[in-house]
Scaffold this active site. Structure first.
Site, mmCIF file in Angstrom:
data_model
loop_
_atom_site.group_PDB
_atom_site.id
_atom_site.type_symbol
_atom_site.label_atom_id
_atom_site.label_comp_id
_atom_site.label_asym_id
_atom_site.label_seq_id
_atom_site.Cartn_x
_atom_site.Cartn_y
_atom_site.Cartn_z
ATOM 1 N N LEU A 65 0.830 -1.209 0.000
ATOM 2 C CA LEU A 65 0.000 0.000 0.000
ATOM 3 C C LEU A 65 0.863 1.256 0.000
ATOM 4 O O LEU A 65 2.059 1.206 0.319
ATOM 5 C CB LEU A 65 -0.914 -0.032 1.234
ATOM 6 C CG LEU A 65 -1.895 -1.225 1.246
ATOM 7 C CD1 LEU A 65 -2.510 -1.422 2.622
ATOM 8 C CD2 LEU A 65 -2.971 -1.030 0.192
ATOM 9 N N PRO A 66 0.267 2.417 -0.311
ATOM 10 C CA PRO A 66 1.089 3.629 -0.462
ATOM 11 C C PRO A 66 1.788 4.105 0.813
ATOM 12 O O PRO A 66 2.969 4.451 0.768
ATOM 13 C CB PRO A 66 0.086 4.676 -0.945
ATOM 14 C CG PRO A 66 -1.031 3.899 -1.574
ATOM 15 C CD PRO A 66 -1.119 2.623 -0.790
ATOM 16 N N THR A 96 6.321 0.517 1.981
ATOM 17 C CA THR A 96 7.320 1.344 2.657
ATOM 18 C C THR A 96 6.568 2.383 3.473
ATOM 19 O O THR A 96 5.917 3.265 2.890
ATOM 20 C CB THR A 96 8.235 2.048 1.636
ATOM 21 O OG1 THR A 96 8.843 1.049 0.822
ATOM 22 C CG2 THR A 96 9.315 2.852 2.347
ATOM 23 N N LYS A 171 15.223 -0.405 5.840
ATOM 24 C CA LYS A 171 14.928 0.217 4.536
ATOM 25 C C LYS A 171 15.290 1.714 4.552
ATOM 26 O O LYS A 171 15.875 2.242 3.610
ATOM 27 C CB LYS A 171 13.444 0.019 4.228
ATOM 28 C CG LYS A 171 12.895 0.845 3.128
ATOM 29 C CD LYS A 171 12.772 0.114 1.820
ATOM 30 C CE LYS A 171 12.282 1.063 0.737
ATOM 31 N NZ LYS A 171 12.379 0.545 -0.574
ATOM 32 N N LYS A 246 9.991 10.652 -0.667
ATOM 33 C CA LYS A 246 9.160 9.974 0.349
ATOM 34 C C LYS A 246 10.052 9.168 1.308
ATOM 35 O O LYS A 246 9.942 9.279 2.527
ATOM 36 C CB LYS A 246 8.159 9.027 -0.342
ATOM 37 C CG LYS A 246 7.410 8.126 0.645
ATOM 38 C CD LYS A 246 6.664 6.970 -0.016
ATOM 39 C CE LYS A 246 6.161 6.000 1.060
ATOM 40 N NZ LYS A 246 5.492 4.814 0.560
HETATM 41 P P1 NAD Z 1 0.969 2.396 -6.295
HETATM 42 O O1 NAD Z 1 0.424 3.720 -5.922
HETATM 43 O O2 NAD Z 1 1.246 2.071 -7.734
HETATM 44 O O3 NAD Z 1 -0.025 1.246 -5.740
HETATM 45 C C1 NAD Z 1 -0.717 1.286 -4.531
HETATM 46 C C2 NAD Z 1 -2.026 0.496 -4.731
HETATM 47 O O4 NAD Z 1 -2.679 0.405 -3.459
HETATM 48 C C3 NAD Z 1 -2.989 1.184 -5.694
HETATM 49 O O5 NAD Z 1 -3.411 0.245 -6.684
HETATM 50 C C4 NAD Z 1 -4.151 1.620 -4.800
HETATM 51 O O6 NAD Z 1 -5.414 1.604 -5.456
HETATM 52 C C5 NAD Z 1 -4.081 0.571 -3.708
HETATM 53 N N1 NAD Z 1 -4.703 0.959 -2.440
HETATM 54 C C6 NAD Z 1 -4.580 2.111 -1.750
HETATM 55 N N2 NAD Z 1 -5.285 2.064 -0.598
HETATM 56 C C7 NAD Z 1 -5.855 0.838 -0.566
HETATM 57 C C8 NAD Z 1 -6.706 0.169 0.362
HETATM 58 N N3 NAD Z 1 -7.089 0.760 1.506
HETATM 59 N N4 NAD Z 1 -7.101 -1.086 0.087
HETATM 60 C C9 NAD Z 1 -6.720 -1.692 -1.063
HETATM 61 N N5 NAD Z 1 -5.920 -1.121 -1.988
HETATM 62 C C10 NAD Z 1 -5.504 0.132 -1.737
HETATM 63 O O7 NAD Z 1 2.283 2.207 -5.419
HETATM 64 P P2 NAD Z 1 3.527 1.215 -5.692
HETATM 65 O O8 NAD Z 1 4.531 1.877 -6.572
HETATM 66 O O9 NAD Z 1 2.997 -0.142 -6.042
HETATM 67 O O10 NAD Z 1 4.169 1.183 -4.234
HETATM 68 C C11 NAD Z 1 3.575 0.453 -3.167
HETATM 69 C C12 NAD Z 1 4.491 0.537 -1.969
HETATM 70 O O11 NAD Z 1 5.774 0.005 -2.305
HETATM 71 C C13 NAD Z 1 4.746 1.984 -1.482
HETATM 72 O O12 NAD Z 1 4.780 1.977 -0.070
HETATM 73 C C14 NAD Z 1 6.098 2.313 -2.089
HETATM 74 O O13 NAD Z 1 6.798 3.285 -1.334
HETATM 75 C C15 NAD Z 1 6.786 0.961 -2.040
HETATM 76 N N6 NAD Z 1 7.859 0.780 -3.026
HETATM 77 C C16 NAD Z 1 7.690 1.181 -4.313
HETATM 78 C C17 NAD Z 1 8.724 0.985 -5.227
HETATM 79 C C18 NAD Z 1 8.568 1.418 -6.676
HETATM 80 O O14 NAD Z 1 9.571 1.450 -7.387
HETATM 81 N N7 NAD Z 1 7.368 1.720 -7.149
HETATM 82 C C19 NAD Z 1 9.930 0.376 -4.829
HETATM 83 C C20 NAD Z 1 10.059 -0.066 -3.506
HETATM 84 C C21 NAD Z 1 9.009 0.152 -2.615
#
Ligand code: NAD
Length: 294
Positions: A65-66, A96, A171, A246
């Site tokens: 999740l975000p 994260t 992390k 972030k």
């Molecule tokens: P993203 O915004 O693409 O995806 C988040 C998903 O969560 C979305 O599809 C959203 O609809 C869903 N969501 C939000 N609230 C929700 C809820 N209450 N119930 C169900 N679904 C819900 O984000 P991402 O890039 O996939 O990143 C996710 C996590 O991973 C973040 O914490 C980010 O910091 C971490 N992360 C991302 C990366 C990257 O390169 N994108 C790398 C390492 C870590």
């Protein structure tokens, strides 16, 4: 094979859930965005209409999740998963988020006898798709043993960092260091180039010397030095500046809460924030090189 509920099917969650399916696990998904669920359904997952419907009776719940507020809302409170599950389900949050929320959820789960691990990842969308993420886990040794079995379908390095919250602390430490050594690498390369050196030759020299580091080795920020790096592809991410800002915010929160004055961490955040403010949020973080050219 295990039954798994996967919550949060964004850029990272969707390919991770697909790797669980590919490994033969039975996966039920939930996301607030129906199109994200439909994509996973096509790949073979069952779709639930809420997080609790997805999680009920499963061996594992994995969330991606975000931010901390989404994780707290998913697990805590009267409507949260902890109020509805028992010790037969192991909970792994791979998002994260701030270490304080991770500790709070981990401790609330432990008080109910439910295994929970904060399990944030290192590696971006490409590693999520390739199943080569690194997981940094915080929780009990018993939960870690259960977590390992399922995380192995999505990653290749799985570390037990310590108790609840330790995964998020690890992390934060890693990404703060990455942010700093990327800027240092940019400064060294730019200084060399302004003095007539070829960035490829200078990179080779530093790689064989004591300046060697990950940014230089696999992610060279100078365009044209390394074909596979975002720098040679107009800084398409990769790892976005927005996400680096972030993560630096989360790292500096940890520093502040533990009384550490991370001066380089603060400076790095100011530099990436400035870069973000100039319209570069969606570009790869190695584009911070351009700050030196301004
Ligand atoms: P993203 O915004 O693409 O995806 C988040 C998903 O969560 C979305 O599809 C959203 O609809 C869903 N969501 C939000 N609230 C929700 C809820 N209450 N119930 C169900 N679904 C819900 O984000 P991402 O890039 O996939 O990143 C996710 C996590 O991973 C973040 O914490 C980010 O910091 C971490 N992360 C991302 C990366 C990257 O390169 N994108 C790398 C390492 C870590």
């Amino acid at each position: 094979m295990s039954s798994v509920a996967f919550i949060g099917l964004g850029n990272m969650g969707a390919p991770m859930a697909k790797n669980l399916l590919a490994a033969g696990h039975e996966v039920t998904v939930f996301d607030l965005v129906p199109a994200a669920c439909a994509d996973l359904q096509q790949a073979g997952a069952a779709v639930a209409d809420s997080a609790s419907a997805a999680a009920h009776g499963k061996d594992y719940v994995i969330s991606m999740l975000p931010a901390g507020k989404h994780v707290a809302a998913t697990y805590l409170g009267d409507d949260g998963l902890l109020a509805q599950l028992d010790s037969t389900t192991t909970l792994l949050d791979c998002s994260t988020i701030d270490a304080a929320t991770a500790r709070e959820v981990g401790e609330a789960a432990a008080a109910q006898g439910i295994g929970f691990m904060d399990s944030p990842v290192s590696g971006g969308v490409a590693a999520a798709a390739a199943g080569t993420l690194a997981f940094m886990c915080g929780g009990s040794a018993e939960t870690f043993e259960k977590a390992r079995i399922i995380l192995a379908a999505m990653g290749k390095n799985i570390f037990h960092a310590g108790p609840a919250g330790a995964g998020q602390v690890a992390k934060g430490c890693n990404n703060m260091l990455l942010a700093i050594h990327m800027i240092g690498t940019c400064e060294a390369l730019e200084m060399g180039v302004r003095n007539g050196l070829d960035p490829k030759v200078l990179s080779e020299i530093m790689l064989a010397s004591s300046g060697r580091n990950w940014s230089l080795e696999v992610y060279n920020p100078y365009p044209g030095v390394m074909e596979t790096a975002p720098a040679s592809n107009d800084y398409k991410p990769g790892f976005m500046v927005d996400l680096m800002v972030k993560d630096l915010g989360l790292a500096l929160e940890i520093a502040e809460q533990s009384g550490v004055d991370n001066q380089l961490g603060k400076l790095a955040r100011a530099i990436y924030e400035q870069h973000q403010g100039e319209g570069n949020g969606q570009r790869d973080f190695s584009s911070v090189l351009e700050q030196l050219k301004a």
